[in-house]
Design a protein around this motif. Sequence first.
Motif, short mmCIF file in Angstrom:
data_model
loop_
_atom_site.label_atom_id
_atom_site.label_comp_id
_atom_site.label_asym_id
_atom_site.label_seq_id
_atom_site.Cartn_x
_atom_site.Cartn_y
_atom_site.Cartn_z
N SER A 1 43.20 33.03 35.58
CA SER A 1 44.28 32.17 36.04
C SER A 1 45.56 32.97 36.24
CB SER A 1 44.53 31.06 35.02
OG SER A 1 45.09 31.58 33.83
N LEU A 2 46.46 32.42 37.05
CA LEU A 2 47.72 33.10 37.30
C LEU A 2 48.52 33.25 36.00
CD1 LEU A 2 49.84 34.30 39.19
CD2 LEU A 2 50.67 31.97 39.62
N GLY A 3 48.53 32.20 35.18
CA GLY A 3 49.27 32.28 33.93
C GLY A 3 48.73 33.36 33.01
N ARG A 4 47.41 33.42 32.89
CA ARG A 4 46.79 34.45 32.04
C ARG A 4 47.06 35.84 32.60
NH1 ARG A 4 43.01 34.56 28.07
NH2 ARG A 4 41.48 36.26 27.99
N HIS A 5 47.00 35.96 33.91
CA HIS A 5 47.26 37.24 34.57
C HIS A 5 48.69 37.72 34.29
CE1 HIS A 5 47.30 40.34 37.66
NE2 HIS A 5 48.35 39.76 38.22
N LEU A 6 49.64 36.82 34.41
CA LEU A 6 51.05 37.18 34.19
C LEU A 6 51.31 37.50 32.72
CD1 LEU A 6 52.83 34.55 36.48
CD2 LEU A 6 52.48 36.99 36.95
N PHE A 7 50.72 36.73 31.82
CA PHE A 7 50.92 36.95 30.39
C PHE A 7 50.33 38.29 29.96
CE2 PHE A 7 49.92 35.28 25.86
CZ PHE A 7 51.07 35.89 25.37
N SER A 8 49.11 38.58 30.38
CA SER A 8 48.50 39.86 30.00
C SER A 8 49.26 41.03 30.63
CB SER A 8 47.02 39.90 30.40
OG SER A 8 46.86 39.89 31.81
N GLY A 9 49.80 40.81 31.84
CA GLY A 9 50.60 41.86 32.47
C GLY A 9 51.87 42.13 31.71
N LEU A 10 52.48 41.08 31.17
CA LEU A 10 53.69 41.25 30.36
C LEU A 10 53.39 42.04 29.10
CD1 LEU A 10 56.66 40.55 29.71
CD2 LEU A 10 55.82 38.44 28.64
N ILE A 11 52.31 41.68 28.42
CA ILE A 11 51.93 42.40 27.20
C ILE A 11 51.64 43.86 27.52
CG2 ILE A 11 50.21 42.59 25.36
CD1 ILE A 11 51.95 40.18 24.98
N TRP A 12 50.89 44.08 28.59
CA TRP A 12 50.47 45.44 28.95
C TRP A 12 51.66 46.32 29.32
CZ3 TRP A 12 46.79 48.66 28.13
CH2 TRP A 12 46.61 49.78 28.97
N SER A 13 52.61 45.74 30.03
CA SER A 13 53.75 46.54 30.51
C SER A 13 54.81 46.76 29.43
CB SER A 13 54.40 45.85 31.72
OG SER A 13 54.93 44.59 31.37
N THR A 14 54.68 46.09 28.29
CA THR A 14 55.66 46.25 27.20
C THR A 14 54.96 46.74 25.93
OG1 THR A 14 55.42 43.90 26.54
CG2 THR A 14 57.14 44.45 28.14
N ASN B 1 39.70 40.27 44.67
CA ASN B 1 40.11 39.53 43.48
C ASN B 1 40.90 40.46 42.56
OD1 ASN B 1 40.43 37.86 41.28
ND2 ASN B 1 38.27 37.32 41.09
N PRO B 2 42.15 40.76 42.93
CA PRO B 2 42.93 41.73 42.17
C PRO B 2 43.20 41.30 40.73
CG PRO B 2 44.31 40.60 43.79
CD PRO B 2 42.89 40.25 44.10
N ARG B 3 43.21 40.00 40.46
CA ARG B 3 43.43 39.57 39.08
C ARG B 3 42.29 40.00 38.18
NH1 ARG B 3 45.13 33.24 39.94
NH2 ARG B 3 46.93 33.59 41.33
N ALA B 4 41.06 39.88 38.67
CA ALA B 4 39.90 40.29 37.88
C ALA B 4 39.94 41.79 37.61
CB ALA B 4 38.61 39.91 38.59
N LEU B 5 40.29 42.56 38.63
CA LEU B 5 40.34 44.01 38.47
C LEU B 5 41.43 44.40 37.48
CD1 LEU B 5 39.09 46.64 39.43
CD2 LEU B 5 40.76 46.70 41.30
N ALA B 6 42.59 43.75 37.56
CA ALA B 6 43.67 44.03 36.62
C ALA B 6 43.28 43.65 35.21
CB ALA B 6 44.94 43.27 37.05
N HIS B 7 42.57 42.53 35.07
CA HIS B 7 42.12 42.09 33.74
C HIS B 7 41.20 43.14 33.11
CE1 HIS B 7 40.79 39.27 30.59
NE2 HIS B 7 39.61 39.84 30.78
N LEU B 8 40.25 43.64 33.89
CA LEU B 8 39.32 44.63 33.36
C LEU B 8 40.06 45.88 32.90
CD1 LEU B 8 36.44 44.33 35.99
CD2 LEU B 8 36.39 43.58 33.61
N ALA B 9 41.07 46.30 33.64
CA ALA B 9 41.85 47.48 33.26
C ALA B 9 42.64 47.23 31.98
CB ALA B 9 42.78 47.89 34.39
#
Length: 365
Positions: A8-21, A223-231
């Motif tokens: 989901s977009l929300g999960r993608h944004l939240f995990s991106g925030l954690i990862w980038s900080t 599906n860039p969200r899936a690829l970002a999630h895997l990383a």
Amino acid sequence: MADGFDVSLGRHLFSGLIWSTRGLQKKLSNLETDMADEALEGISVTAPVYVSGLARSGTTILLECIADHPSIGTHHYADFPALFTPIWWNRFLELTPRAEVEAAERAHKDGIMVTPDSPEAMEEMLWMSFFDAAHDPKRSNLITKADMGGAFDGFYRDHIRKILAVRGRTRYAAKGNYNLARFSYLKGLFPDARFIVPVRDPVNHIASLMKQHRLFNEACENNPRALAHLARVGHFEFGPDRKPIHLGDDAATQRVLDLWAQGREVEGWAHYWASIHAHVAAMRDDEALAGSILVIRYEDLCDHSAATAEALLGHAGLEDGDGFLSKWSEKFHRPSYYAPKFTEAEIDQIRTITAEAGAAFGYGA
């Protein structure tokens, strides 16, 4: 991704925030530890159990088996992405109304049904935040006893204690296939650690690996969200960002990379299988590690489940009780959802390339 590859977009944004900080997350983790003195009082890390092997060898079902034991605490799917602060995050989850979720087949499409509360490999984000070369195929990924003494030692020990506090358990278990490159470090940090390493006949194993790689490639396409999630979760075993574990041999790792780049999938996977299992055999023969490692053949797990499960419990130092052993000895079976589709020439190629490494585990031509 308990719900397949749909992030989901929300999960993608939240995990991106954690990862980038991640730098901030480490500080928050240390603050959480300081503030959880009372909750962590008396909790120590005793004989942690690590399930680790080449993907598709049975690591997930073994983790599920061990995690079902009343003494064992593990990471759950729901711990991601707020992995650095498990006490605060799980308190938040407890206070947040959540709809009941039915078990769904995981993204691997292998018949294993999961929910957000299912055990899963979730440590990798932590390792990647402290070890820059953890997944660099151009550099050794080995983390050994010589790497002890850094900030990760205490951070990791405290993290495990927090997981035990959250779960209300006394023993920690983790699945982490990349931990194959870290047994020396883990043994140095926890001298009583126990390692469970499943192995599998190379022909069937490579067929499963190739099937998963195709599935992940198809799912990640557009599906860039899936690829970002895997990383972010540290899953580089399949898909467009596939990377072999570099076990200290530059030439061996480069050969695998070259073969995959040339589209020679069967040959590449066969050399990778040989590299991984030669490493496992060497660790099993290493005097410093030998007594800590139990190798379980996938075929024995399926065909002689009761005896294999009993050996697993004994090695892990876990007591049988409440029908635990009988329940789990009936759960293992050979997969029926696919069959190898190799030519005779490909089978011969696999057998030839993997013969030396496979002989250590009873696999041969």
